[in-house]
Design a protein around this motif. Structure first.
Motif, PDB file in Angstrom:
ATOM      1  N   GLU A   1     -11.357   3.000  -7.288  1.00 37.43           N
ATOM      2  CA  GLU A   1     -11.723   1.631  -6.904  1.00 37.43           C
ATOM      3  C   GLU A   1     -10.864   0.609  -7.648  1.00 37.43           C
ATOM      4  O   GLU A   1     -10.324  -0.322  -7.048  1.00 37.43           O
ATOM      5  CB  GLU A   1     -13.203   1.414  -7.209  1.00 37.43           C
ATOM      6  CG  GLU A   1     -13.733   0.049  -6.868  1.00 37.43           C
ATOM      7  CD  GLU A   1     -15.193  -0.106  -7.273  1.00 37.43           C
ATOM      8  OE1 GLU A   1     -15.534  -1.169  -7.831  1.00 37.43           O
ATOM      9  OE2 GLU A   1     -15.982   0.842  -7.035  1.00 37.43           O
ATOM     10  N   TYR A   2     -10.719   0.801  -8.960  1.00 34.89           N
ATOM     11  CA  TYR A   2      -9.920  -0.140  -9.747  1.00 34.89           C
ATOM     12  C   TYR A   2      -8.434  -0.037  -9.415  1.00 34.89           C
ATOM     13  O   TYR A   2      -7.718  -1.045  -9.397  1.00 34.89           O
ATOM     14  CB  TYR A   2     -10.150   0.059 -11.246  1.00 34.89           C
ATOM     15  CG  TYR A   2     -11.494  -0.475 -11.694  1.00 34.89           C
ATOM     16  CD1 TYR A   2     -11.810  -1.822 -11.533  1.00 34.89           C
ATOM     17  CD2 TYR A   2     -12.440   0.352 -12.268  1.00 34.89           C
ATOM     18  CE1 TYR A   2     -13.038  -2.327 -11.927  1.00 34.89           C
ATOM     19  CE2 TYR A   2     -13.671  -0.131 -12.663  1.00 34.89           C
ATOM     20  CZ  TYR A   2     -13.966  -1.477 -12.496  1.00 34.89           C
ATOM     21  OH  TYR A   2     -15.191  -1.959 -12.887  1.00 34.89           O
ATOM     22  N   MET A   3      -7.956   1.169  -9.139  1.00 35.46           N
ATOM     23  CA  MET A   3      -6.555   1.328  -8.758  1.00 35.46           C
ATOM     24  C   MET A   3      -6.281   0.620  -7.431  1.00 35.46           C
ATOM     25  O   MET A   3      -5.257  -0.059  -7.274  1.00 35.46           O
ATOM     26  CB  MET A   3      -6.196   2.814  -8.677  1.00 35.46           C
ATOM     27  CG  MET A   3      -6.107   3.485 -10.025  1.00 35.46           C
ATOM     28  SD  MET A   3      -5.863   5.264  -9.936  1.00 35.46           S
ATOM     29  CE  MET A   3      -4.270   5.369  -9.169  1.00 35.46           C
ATOM     30  N   GLU A   4      -7.192   0.767  -6.476  1.00 35.71           N
ATOM     31  CA  GLU A   4      -7.033   0.096  -5.183  1.00 35.71           C
ATOM     32  C   GLU A   4      -7.077  -1.417  -5.348  1.00 35.71           C
ATOM     33  O   GLU A   4      -6.317  -2.147  -4.705  1.00 35.71           O
ATOM     34  CB  GLU A   4      -8.105   0.573  -4.212  1.00 35.71           C
ATOM     35  CG  GLU A   4      -7.900   1.997  -3.738  1.00 35.71           C
ATOM     36  CD  GLU A   4      -9.087   2.542  -2.955  1.00 35.71           C
ATOM     37  OE1 GLU A   4     -10.047   1.783  -2.685  1.00 35.71           O
ATOM     38  OE2 GLU A   4      -9.054   3.742  -2.622  1.00 35.71           O
ATOM     39  N   LYS A   5      -7.966  -1.886  -6.206  1.00 36.52           N
ATOM     40  CA  LYS A   5      -8.081  -3.324  -6.455  1.00 36.52           C
ATOM     41  C   LYS A   5      -6.772  -3.855  -7.059  1.00 36.52           C
ATOM     42  O   LYS A   5      -6.278  -4.912  -6.659  1.00 36.52           O
ATOM     43  CB  LYS A   5      -9.245  -3.596  -7.399  1.00 36.52           C
ATOM     44  CG  LYS A   5      -9.551  -5.066  -7.585  1.00 36.52           C
ATOM     45  CD  LYS A   5     -10.640  -5.265  -8.613  1.00 36.52           C
ATOM     46  CE  LYS A   5     -11.947  -5.545  -7.933  1.00 36.52           C
ATOM     47  NZ  LYS A   5     -13.008  -5.892  -8.913  1.00 36.52           N
TER      48      LYS A   5
ATOM     49  N   ARG B   1      -0.140  -6.542  -3.932  1.00 35.57           N
ATOM     50  CA  ARG B   1       0.312  -6.883  -2.578  1.00 35.57           C
ATOM     51  C   ARG B   1       0.176  -8.377  -2.324  1.00 35.57           C
ATOM     52  O   ARG B   1       1.064  -9.008  -1.748  1.00 35.57           O
ATOM     53  CB  ARG B   1      -0.480  -6.090  -1.543  1.00 35.57           C
ATOM     54  CG  ARG B   1      -0.039  -4.651  -1.437  1.00 35.57           C
ATOM     55  CD  ARG B   1      -0.721  -3.962  -0.252  1.00 35.57           C
ATOM     56  NE  ARG B   1      -0.907  -2.577  -0.599  1.00 35.57           N
ATOM     57  CZ  ARG B   1      -2.068  -1.962  -0.766  1.00 35.57           C
ATOM     58  NH1 ARG B   1      -3.196  -2.601  -0.591  1.00 35.57           N
ATOM     59  NH2 ARG B   1      -2.110  -0.691  -1.093  1.00 35.57           N
ATOM     60  N   LYS B   2      -0.951  -8.959  -2.744  1.00 39.10           N
ATOM     61  CA  LYS B   2      -1.158 -10.401  -2.569  1.00 39.10           C
ATOM     62  C   LYS B   2      -0.090 -11.181  -3.336  1.00 39.10           C
ATOM     63  O   LYS B   2       0.472 -12.152  -2.841  1.00 39.10           O
ATOM     64  CB  LYS B   2      -2.547 -10.817  -3.056  1.00 39.10           C
ATOM     65  CG  LYS B   2      -3.659 -10.430  -2.141  1.00 39.10           C
ATOM     66  CD  LYS B   2      -4.996 -10.892  -2.715  1.00 39.10           C
ATOM     67  CE  LYS B   2      -6.160 -10.445  -1.863  1.00 39.10           C
ATOM     68  NZ  LYS B   2      -7.448 -10.834  -2.458  1.00 39.10           N
TER      69      LYS B   2
END
Length: 113
Positions: A96-100, A106-107
């Protein structure tokens, strides 16, 4: 001989693990010393009168029992006795934290374009 960044990270993790184990054994030693003193004092053994030895009463066991539970959890944490539920939860949180983090990168990249 140069060490890679990966080796440095491995060294840091190993050093942290050794410090955690050392901390547990220090905790265990203090637990044994303090609670032995409490129980010997409660039994009357330290008063010098061996003839009047008594079995310590329940209130004298509260500290060893409560502290022992904390020591047990400390040992479980340090030596990583984790149930399947905890392992799955940890893996899920890490993902979850890696995806965040990836989403934030990306942003940031889109804002730079």
């Amino acid at each position: 001989m140069k060490t890679s960044e990966n080796d440095t990270e491995k060294y840091k993790r190993a050093k942290k693990k050794v410090a955690e184990i050392k901390g547990f054994y220090t905790h265990l030693t203090i637990y044994i010393l303090v609670n032995t003193f409490i129980l010997l004092t409660a039994s009357g053994l330290l008063s010098g009168n061996v003839l009047s030895l008594e079995m310590p009463e329940w209130p004298h066991f509260i500290s060893p029992v409560a502290w022992g539970v904390g020591l047990l959890f400390h040992g479980l944490y340090v030596f990583q006795f984790k149930s399947g539920f905890i392992k799955k939860w940890e893996e899920r949180k890490i993902r979850e934290y890696m995806e965040k983090d990836m989403e934030e990168l990306r942003k940031f990249d889109k804002e730079q374009d």
